[in-house]
Design an enzyme around this catalytic site. Structure first.
Site, PDB file in Angstrom:
ATOM      1  N   ASP A   1       0.855  -1.185   0.000  1.00 35.60           N
ATOM      2  CA  ASP A   1       0.000   0.000   0.000  1.00 35.60           C
ATOM      3  C   ASP A   1       0.888   1.230   0.000  1.00 35.60           C
ATOM      4  O   ASP A   1       1.925   1.263   0.678  1.00 35.60           O
ATOM      5  CB  ASP A   1      -0.911   0.024   1.229  1.00 35.60           C
ATOM      6  CG  ASP A   1      -2.039  -1.004   1.147  1.00 35.60           C
ATOM      7  OD1 ASP A   1      -2.352  -1.433   0.019  1.00 35.60           O
ATOM      8  OD2 ASP A   1      -2.590  -1.372   2.197  1.00 35.60           O
TER       9      ASP A   1
ATOM     10  N   ASP B   1      -7.245  -1.278  -4.584  1.00 35.53           N
ATOM     11  CA  ASP B   1      -8.297  -0.831  -3.662  1.00 35.53           C
ATOM     12  C   ASP B   1      -9.226   0.180  -4.324  1.00 35.53           C
ATOM     13  O   ASP B   1     -10.447   0.147  -4.122  1.00 35.53           O
ATOM     14  CB  ASP B   1      -7.663  -0.202  -2.414  1.00 35.53           C
ATOM     15  CG  ASP B   1      -6.850  -1.203  -1.616  1.00 35.53           C
ATOM     16  OD1 ASP B   1      -7.122  -2.408  -1.734  1.00 35.53           O
ATOM     17  OD2 ASP B   1      -5.932  -0.781  -0.883  1.00 35.53           O
TER      18      ASP B   1
END
Length: 242
Positions: free
Chosen positions: A171, A185
């Site tokens: 991330d 995402d």
């Protein structure tokens, strides 16, 4: 004495009883007019369905490649624990972390990585099975984004450290310090919004508009006057006459 040849005698017109005019043929009933022909064309042709499936798969591959490419860039350009790189002040920054939890760093640090992997595998299986029934562009877009995003994070779970099915997801997009995510995402969130919109508009996976309650009863009564809508004309909706 000359005689004229007898010509054809015209057939007498059938006499009506009591001088009443002949009754016209009964008009077809509304039910007969509304009933579809036995060889009616299906709502979505096989060619169109194959094209929608192809576009869904292509979109999923594009999302997957974009997700993996941006993760590779983040790992090469950013460092874990380093200073965040601002994009829109502190509202949107770049900050590298390795997330053992769910999307957007949810459930991070719970030690349930293997369980999340199983859940994602199940989601992928459901999406793949549903793709064959796609009948609208909206659902093709939603499922393409959802499948690509799920596969992007699933690849991290399966093949990254610390081990198979327990890998940590890369991330790097920091949303004002609330959570950190990635391209996969974003695709999943957009897909979820599209699915909610399609559901509220009554557009099913097959591209047909499904109506409940009294409106559904009127649709059956009107028959052919109530048209089935697909996502191609979802902006205008199905035409209804009472």
């Amino acid at each position: 004495m000359s005689t004229t040849p007898a010509g054809p005698v015209p057939a007498p017109e059938p006499a009506s009883h009591d001088g009443a005019p002949e009754s016209p043929e009964p008009a077809p009933t509304a039910a007969a007019e509304a009933s579809p022909e036995p060889d009616a064309t299906p709502a979505v042709s096989a060619t169109r369905r194959r094209r929608l499936v192809a576009w869904t798969v292509v979109l999923a591959v594009v999302v997957l490649l974009a997700d993996q490419a941006t993760k590779w860039w983040a790992e090469s350009a950013l460092t874990v624990g380093g200073d965040p790189v601002p994009l829109v002040g502190e509202l949107l920054q770049l900050r590298l972390i390795y997330n053992p939890g769910a999307a957007l760093s949810i459930l991070s640090g719970t030690g349930m990585t293997w369980l999340l992997t199983i859940v994602v595998v199940g989601v992928v299986v459901v999406i793949v099975r549903a793709i064959g029934r796609i009948g609208s562009r909206g659902w093709a877009l939603a499922l393409g984004l959802l499948l690509g995003g799920a596969l992007g994070n699933l690849g991290d779970r399966l093949f990254r450290e610390p081990g198979f099915a327990q890998g940590h997801v890369v991330d790097f997009i920091d949303y004002a310090g609330f959570f950190v995510g990635n391209v996969a995402d974003i695709a999943v969130v957009v897909a979820a919004v599209l699915i909610v919109v399609l559901t509220f508009r009554g557009i099913g996976l097959d591209g047909q508009r499904h109506v409940d309650g009294d409106a559904g009863a009127r649709g059956k009564t009107d028959g052919a006057l109530t048209e089935t809508a697909t996502e191609d004309d979802a902006g205008t909706g199905a035409d209804r006459t009472s």
